[in-house]
Design a protein around this motif. Structure first.
Motif, PDB file in Angstrom:
ATOM      1  N   GLY A  34       0.824  -1.207   0.000  1.00 26.26           N
ATOM      2  CA  GLY A  34       0.000   0.000   0.000  1.00 26.26           C
ATOM      3  C   GLY A  34       0.856   1.253   0.000  1.00 26.26           C
ATOM      4  N   ILE A  35       1.948   1.212   0.788  1.00 28.62           N
ATOM      5  CA  ILE A  35       2.828   2.377   0.851  1.00 28.62           C
ATOM      6  C   ILE A  35       3.440   2.647  -0.527  1.00 28.62           C
ATOM      7  CG2 ILE A  35       4.989   3.225   1.837  1.00 28.62           C
ATOM      8  CD1 ILE A  35       4.257   1.610   4.363  1.00 28.62           C
ATOM      9  N   SER A  36       3.911   1.588  -1.181  1.00 27.78           N
ATOM     10  CA  SER A  36       4.507   1.756  -2.509  1.00 27.78           C
ATOM     11  C   SER A  36       3.484   2.334  -3.487  1.00 27.78           C
ATOM     12  CB  SER A  36       5.011   0.411  -3.045  1.00 27.78           C
ATOM     13  OG  SER A  36       6.049  -0.054  -2.241  1.00 27.78           O
ATOM     14  N   ALA A  37       2.247   1.817  -3.400  1.00 25.74           N
ATOM     15  CA  ALA A  37       1.202   2.296  -4.309  1.00 25.74           C
ATOM     16  C   ALA A  37       0.917   3.773  -4.068  1.00 25.74           C
ATOM     17  CB  ALA A  37      -0.061   1.456  -4.133  1.00 25.74           C
ATOM     18  N   ALA A  38       0.815   4.161  -2.783  1.00 26.93           N
ATOM     19  CA  ALA A  38       0.541   5.555  -2.451  1.00 26.93           C
ATOM     20  C   ALA A  38       1.694   6.450  -2.893  1.00 26.93           C
ATOM     21  CB  ALA A  38       0.314   5.686  -0.943  1.00 26.93           C
ATOM     22  N   PHE A  39       2.902   5.922  -2.769  1.00 29.01           N
ATOM     23  CA  PHE A  39       4.090   6.664  -3.175  1.00 29.01           C
ATOM     24  C   PHE A  39       4.007   7.002  -4.661  1.00 29.01           C
ATOM     25  CE2 PHE A  39       8.875   6.448  -4.062  1.00 29.01           C
ATOM     26  CZ  PHE A  39       9.128   7.686  -3.502  1.00 29.01           C
ATOM     27  N   ARG A  40       3.513   6.031  -5.466  1.00 28.14           N
ATOM     28  CA  ARG A  40       3.386   6.267  -6.903  1.00 28.14           C
ATOM     29  C   ARG A  40       2.170   7.133  -7.211  1.00 28.14           C
ATOM     30  NH1 ARG A  40       4.987   0.925  -7.006  1.00 28.14           N
ATOM     31  NH2 ARG A  40       2.826   0.233  -7.093  1.00 28.14           N
ATOM     32  N   SER A  41       1.037   6.825  -6.591  1.00 24.93           N
ATOM     33  CA  SER A  41      -0.198   7.528  -6.957  1.00 24.93           C
ATOM     34  C   SER A  41      -0.173   8.977  -6.510  1.00 24.93           C
ATOM     35  CB  SER A  41      -1.414   6.803  -6.359  1.00 24.93           C
ATOM     36  OG  SER A  41      -1.353   6.868  -4.955  1.00 24.93           O
ATOM     37  N   SER A  42       0.582   9.299  -5.463  1.00 28.70           N
ATOM     38  CA  SER A  42       0.663  10.698  -5.030  1.00 28.70           C
ATOM     39  C   SER A  42       1.511  11.519  -5.989  1.00 28.70           C
ATOM     40  CB  SER A  42       1.276  10.775  -3.630  1.00 28.70           C
ATOM     41  OG  SER A  42       2.608  10.319  -3.673  1.00 28.70           O
ATOM     42  N   GLY A  43       2.193  10.847  -6.940  1.00 31.28           N
ATOM     43  CA  GLY A  43       3.046  11.558  -7.881  1.00 31.28           C
ATOM     44  C   GLY A  43       4.433  11.817  -7.332  1.00 31.28           C
ATOM     45  N   CYS A  97       8.911  19.121  -4.941  1.00 33.70           N
ATOM     46  CA  CYS A  97       7.914  18.060  -4.798  1.00 33.70           C
ATOM     47  C   CYS A  97       7.040  18.271  -3.575  1.00 33.70           C
ATOM     48  CB  CYS A  97       8.601  16.702  -4.729  1.00 33.70           C
ATOM     49  SG  CYS A  97       9.588  16.339  -6.183  1.00 33.70           S
ATOM     50  N   GLY A  98       6.984  19.500  -3.084  1.00 42.25           N
ATOM     51  CA  GLY A  98       6.259  19.786  -1.845  1.00 42.25           C
ATOM     52  C   GLY A  98       4.821  19.302  -1.863  1.00 42.25           C
ATOM     53  N   ALA A  99       4.138  19.559  -2.962  1.00 39.67           N
ATOM     54  CA  ALA A  99       2.723  19.212  -3.027  1.00 39.67           C
ATOM     55  C   ALA A  99       2.521  17.703  -2.982  1.00 39.67           C
ATOM     56  CB  ALA A  99       2.106  19.794  -4.303  1.00 39.67           C
ATOM     57  N   ALA A 100       3.336  17.013  -3.808  1.00 38.98           N
ATOM     58  CA  ALA A 100       3.225  15.547  -3.833  1.00 38.98           C
ATOM     59  C   ALA A 100       3.608  14.966  -2.489  1.00 38.98           C
ATOM     60  CB  ALA A 100       4.113  14.985  -4.936  1.00 38.98           C
ATOM     61  N   ASN A 101       4.629  15.564  -1.853  1.00 40.54           N
ATOM     62  CA  ASN A 101       5.070  15.102  -0.540  1.00 40.54           C
ATOM     63  C   ASN A 101       3.947  15.209   0.483  1.00 40.54           C
ATOM     64  OD1 ASN A 101       6.691  14.248   1.531  1.00 40.54           O
ATOM     65  ND2 ASN A 101       8.437  15.484   0.876  1.00 40.54           N
ATOM     66  N   ASP A 102       3.227  16.364   0.411  1.00 36.66           N
ATOM     67  CA  ASP A 102       2.085  16.553   1.316  1.00 36.66           C
ATOM     68  C   ASP A 102       1.041  15.467   1.102  1.00 36.66           C
ATOM     69  OD1 ASP A 102       3.051  18.581   2.706  1.00 36.66           O
ATOM     70  OD2 ASP A 102       1.882  20.169   1.710  1.00 36.66           O
ATOM     71  N   LEU A 103       0.823  15.139  -0.159  1.00 35.98           N
ATOM     72  CA  LEU A 103      -0.173  14.140  -0.497  1.00 35.98           C
ATOM     73  C   LEU A 103       0.200  12.775   0.081  1.00 35.98           C
ATOM     74  CD1 LEU A 103      -2.689  14.715  -2.137  1.00 35.98           C
ATOM     75  CD2 LEU A 103      -1.556  13.724  -4.135  1.00 35.98           C
ATOM     76  N   PHE A 104       1.523  12.467   0.061  1.00 38.27           N
ATOM     77  CA  PHE A 104       1.996  11.163   0.523  1.00 38.27           C
ATOM     78  C   PHE A 104       2.193  11.136   2.033  1.00 38.27           C
ATOM     79  CE2 PHE A 104       5.770   8.328   1.224  1.00 38.27           C
ATOM     80  CZ  PHE A 104       5.061   7.144   1.145  1.00 38.27           C
ATOM     81  N   MET A 105       2.841  12.200   2.560  1.00 39.87           N
ATOM     82  CA  MET A 105       3.269  12.169   3.960  1.00 39.87           C
ATOM     83  C   MET A 105       2.474  13.080   4.875  1.00 39.87           C
ATOM     84  SD  MET A 105       6.139  10.311   4.588  1.00 39.87           S
ATOM     85  CE  MET A 105       7.265  11.182   5.655  1.00 39.87           C
ATOM     86  N   GLY A 106       1.727  14.028   4.286  1.00 37.41           N
ATOM     87  CA  GLY A 106       1.092  15.062   5.110  1.00 37.41           C
ATOM     88  C   GLY A 106      -0.011  14.509   5.996  1.00 37.41           C
ATOM     89  N   GLY A 107      -0.526  15.401   6.853  1.00 39.86           N
ATOM     90  CA  GLY A 107      -1.581  15.003   7.770  1.00 39.86           C
ATOM     91  C   GLY A 107      -2.781  14.457   7.001  1.00 39.86           C
ATOM     92  N   GLY A 108      -3.364  13.366   7.479  1.00 33.29           N
ATOM     93  CA  GLY A 108      -4.521  12.792   6.821  1.00 33.29           C
ATOM     94  C   GLY A 108      -4.168  11.792   5.740  1.00 33.29           C
ATOM     95  N   ALA A 109      -2.881  11.794   5.283  1.00 35.35           N
ATOM     96  CA  ALA A 109      -2.495  10.789   4.298  1.00 35.35           C
ATOM     97  C   ALA A 109      -2.539   9.416   4.966  1.00 35.35           C
ATOM     98  CB  ALA A 109      -1.095  11.082   3.763  1.00 35.35           C
ATOM     99  N   ARG A 149      11.499   2.281   1.925  1.00 30.14           N
ATOM    100  CA  ARG A 149      12.128   3.021   0.821  1.00 30.14           C
ATOM    101  C   ARG A 149      11.357   4.303   0.450  1.00 30.14           C
ATOM    102  NH1 ARG A 149      13.686  -1.122  -3.076  1.00 30.14           N
ATOM    103  NH2 ARG A 149      15.359  -1.421  -1.579  1.00 30.14           N
ATOM    104  N   PRO A 150      10.018   4.254   0.305  1.00 21.86           N
ATOM    105  CA  PRO A 150       9.303   5.492  -0.029  1.00 21.86           C
ATOM    106  C   PRO A 150       9.460   6.581   1.034  1.00 21.86           C
ATOM    107  CG  PRO A 150       7.906   3.594  -0.428  1.00 21.86           C
ATOM    108  CD  PRO A 150       9.118   3.094   0.296  1.00 21.86           C
ATOM    109  N   PHE A 151       9.437   6.192   2.300  1.00 25.51           N
ATOM    110  CA  PHE A 151       9.596   7.177   3.377  1.00 25.51           C
ATOM    111  C   PHE A 151      10.969   7.840   3.304  1.00 25.51           C
ATOM    112  CE2 PHE A 151       6.531   4.314   5.738  1.00 25.51           C
ATOM    113  CZ  PHE A 151       5.461   5.183   5.620  1.00 25.51           C
TER     114      PHE A 151
END
Lengths: 302, 332
Positions: free
Chosen positions: B33-42, B54-66, B144-146
């Protein structure tokens, strides 16, 4: 005659306290030795030194002609059962035998299983659920199946009821009769050992007090009873170990080389227990062979 | 002797295997799931192009609520695994025998006490090696994604769980446990001492030694420029904001408006309103404001792994040596 165990001036000190000191012992091959003394006399320390668990602070130990502790190869020739018979509680009896097989290059599995069978112990039973007598038998079996030349048993009878004591000693005597095995049994009671042992060592206050063959010791000690004569010499007596007096008569425990020559004294034979207790009650009295003579004799004889 | 090690320690080995299985199931069930989210968040695609923001994509992957941002914080849980090897496998090895008096049985058998202890330690070390190596291997994949998102291959709890250092930690913990049990001779105090000593040495190395394993590099770039080292997984040790003459204006990448106001006469002081952007940028250019970072390059990752593993394995060997010496000369 060679020696199974020779201690020369051996002492073991823990920080400031001497657990054993000035110990000179020469145990001839093939004897069954009673190592007797009060609690804290150093019996366990002496056995641990012989088994190589401890190293002496001073003096030298020779066991079967080798130095215990430094010489790992010697362990194969020593069967040792420590006080309270330590065994792995979670193991089955069968596991304990497997333990013996895996940790010894020489291992007589037939002897081990026969002994366990004869003692009517189930191989699948857990060690933790064995009775004291069964534990002792398993411990003895582990030590014997190594086919040792020297068997050291530390207080093997302490936790056994009278019946288990008899069974234990009987099974031990069966093994001793079969091979050229030297056995050392320690105990603070001599009564149990009297039937099986032919050699006696008395340790008291961490020193050797009496050492010698039991027959010889009994032959050279007498109780003599006669008219009250405090501090008097008795003709034919080497030394007086113990004396007691009533109003009219004196009773002496004496060490002698020949018959009592004084007709005023009546002579009695002495039991081993009495003899041991007399010496333990009088720590200054000793009955020892000359240590140098004994060593020289051991070296010269074929 | 191998049989004896297995027979005596099979429960401990079983518990270790159960823990390993539970952790593996957790990592496998979340890792995909983490790998998939890493790809789908861009973020994966964004990070593959150097220098992109990559701030926006990072927020999507790691930000609050992700969905997986919380899992990042489970990483420290894995840090205690090597310590447990020392506490539950190492500490009882000698201490329990001495406590129960069975060392007098074991050490009077034909093998002798040194071979007895050596075989047991070696067998448990082999088991610890296999266990921690497989855990580190799965964790390397899982995290690895983290690690890519955080752009730091050295952050504590990441460096410590990946590569080869976890194996060295486990061997060190095992040796610590054996030594503590040998010296203390009682199981529970030895367990406590093992945990304390292990944690102290690990923290000491992590906080004070690791930053100095190699002399750090330095990079400077204009205040509004991009960091040429971004995306390389560097371990940034310190960041300073300097003026053109090299005077320190602040720790970190910061603008102190009071300092700027005193240095650029045209700039209004920020008492009532924020200064206007053009005046601010003019001031920054005039002062030659730039950022200076000292860092350990991400390319040194394996060097650091190697050095730190060597340190802990050397400590483990020394502790085992001490234990064997002690067993031979100091216990009866």
């Amino acid at each position: 005659m060679t020696s199974a165990l020779i201690a020369t001036g051996v002492g073991k000190r823990y920080r400031r306290l001497w657990a054993l000191r000035d110990c000179n012992i020469d145990i001839p091959d093939g004897r069954v030795v009673a190592l007797v003394g009060p609690n804290g006399a150093g019996k366990t320390t002496l056995l641990h030194l012989a088994a190589g668990l401890l190293s002496p602070t001073v003096g030298t130990m020779r066991v079967l002609g080798r130095t215990p502790g430094r010489d790992v190869g010697l362990l194969a020739d020593i069967g040792f059962v420590a006080q309270d018979v330590p065994l792995y509680r979670s193991f089955s009896v069968g596991d304990m035998l497997e333990f013996g097989r895996r940790t010894n290059s020489r291992w007589d599995h037939d002897l081990a299983s026969t002994r366990i069978e004869r003692a009517r112990i189930d191989l699948d039973q857990r060690v933790g659920s064995l009775s004291g007598g069964q534990r002792a038998q398993v411990g003895l079996t582990l030590a014997l199946a190594k086919r040792p030349r020297l068997l050291l048993l530390d207080e093997p009878l302490a936790s056994l009821d009278p019946l288990a004591r008899r069974e234990f000693l009987q099974s031990l005597m069966g093994e001793v009769a079969e091979g050229e095995l030297t056995v050392v049994l320690s105990s603070h009671l001599i009564t149990d050992l009297e039937r099986v042992c032919d050699h006696l060592i008395v340790l008291s206050a961490s020193r050797t007090q009496v050492a010698g063959d039991i027959d010889g010791l009994l032959a050279s000690h007498r109780i003599v009873v006669g008219p009250r004569r405090e501090g008097a010499e008795v003709r034919g007596v080497g030394s007086v170990v113990q004396e007691s007096h009533t109003d009219r008569q004196s009773t002496l425990l004496v060490r002698t080389d020949g018959p009592i020559l004084d007709p005023a004294w009546a002579e009695q034979e002495i039991g081993l227990e009495e003899l041991v207790l007399a010496y333990l009650g009088h720590p200054d009295a000793t009955a020892l062979p000359q240590p140098k003579l004994a060593t020289a004799e051991a070296e010269v004889s074929p | 002797m191998i049989w004896l090690t297995w027979r005596q320690h099979r429960l401990q080995l079983l518990y270790g295997a159960v823990v390993l299985v539970i952790l593996t199931v957790f990592l496998l069930s979340t890792g995909f799931g983490i790998s998939a989210a890493f790809r789908s968040s861009g973020l994966a695609q964004c990070l593959s192009v150097p220098g992109r923001d990559c701030g926006a994509a990072n927020d999507l992957f790691m930000g609050g609520g992700a969905r997986y941002s919380g899992l990042w914080f489970t990483i420290p849980l894995f840090l205690i695994v090597p310590a447990m090897v020392g506490v539950f496998w190492g500490a009882p090895l000698v201490a329990r025998e001495v406590e129960q008096g069975t060392h007098r049985l074991a050490w009077t058998q034909g093998v002798g006490r040194i071979r007895w202890a050596g075989t047991k330690v070696a067998a448990l070390a082999a088991a610890a090696l296999v266990g921690t190596a497989s855990l580190a291997w799965i964790l390397s994949w899982w995290s690895r994604p983290f690690v890519a998102a955080s752009d730091n291959r050295f952050s504590p709890g990441v460096f410590d769980l990946r590569g080869i250092v976890p194996i060295a930690y486990a061997l060190f913990a095992l040796a610590t446990g054996v030594a503590a049990g040998t010296l203390i001779r009682r199981t529970v105090p030895a367990m406590a001492a093992t945990l304390g000593f292990y944690a102290a040495v690990r923290l000491g190395v992590e906080l004070w030694l690791r930053p100095h394993l190699a002399s750090p590099s330095t990079v400077s770039y204009p205040f509004f420029g991009t960091n040429p080292r971004s995306g390389l997984g560097d371990w940034v040790l310190s960041t300073k904001t300097l003026d053109g003459a090299g005077h320190l204006l602040g720790n970190g990448k910061v603008l102190d408006l009071n300092v700027l106001g005193s240095r650029c006469p045209g700039l209004p002081l920020p008492t009532e309103s924020l200064p206007n952007k053009d005046a601010l940028q003019a001031c920054i250019r005039q002062l030659g404001l730039h950022v200076q970072s000292t860092y350990q390059p991400g390319s040194r990752y394996w060097t650091f792994q190697g050095i730190e593993s060597a340190i802990f394995i050397a400590l483990a060997v020394a502790l085992v040596g001490l234990s064997l010496w002690w067993i031979r000369n100091r216990i009866a």
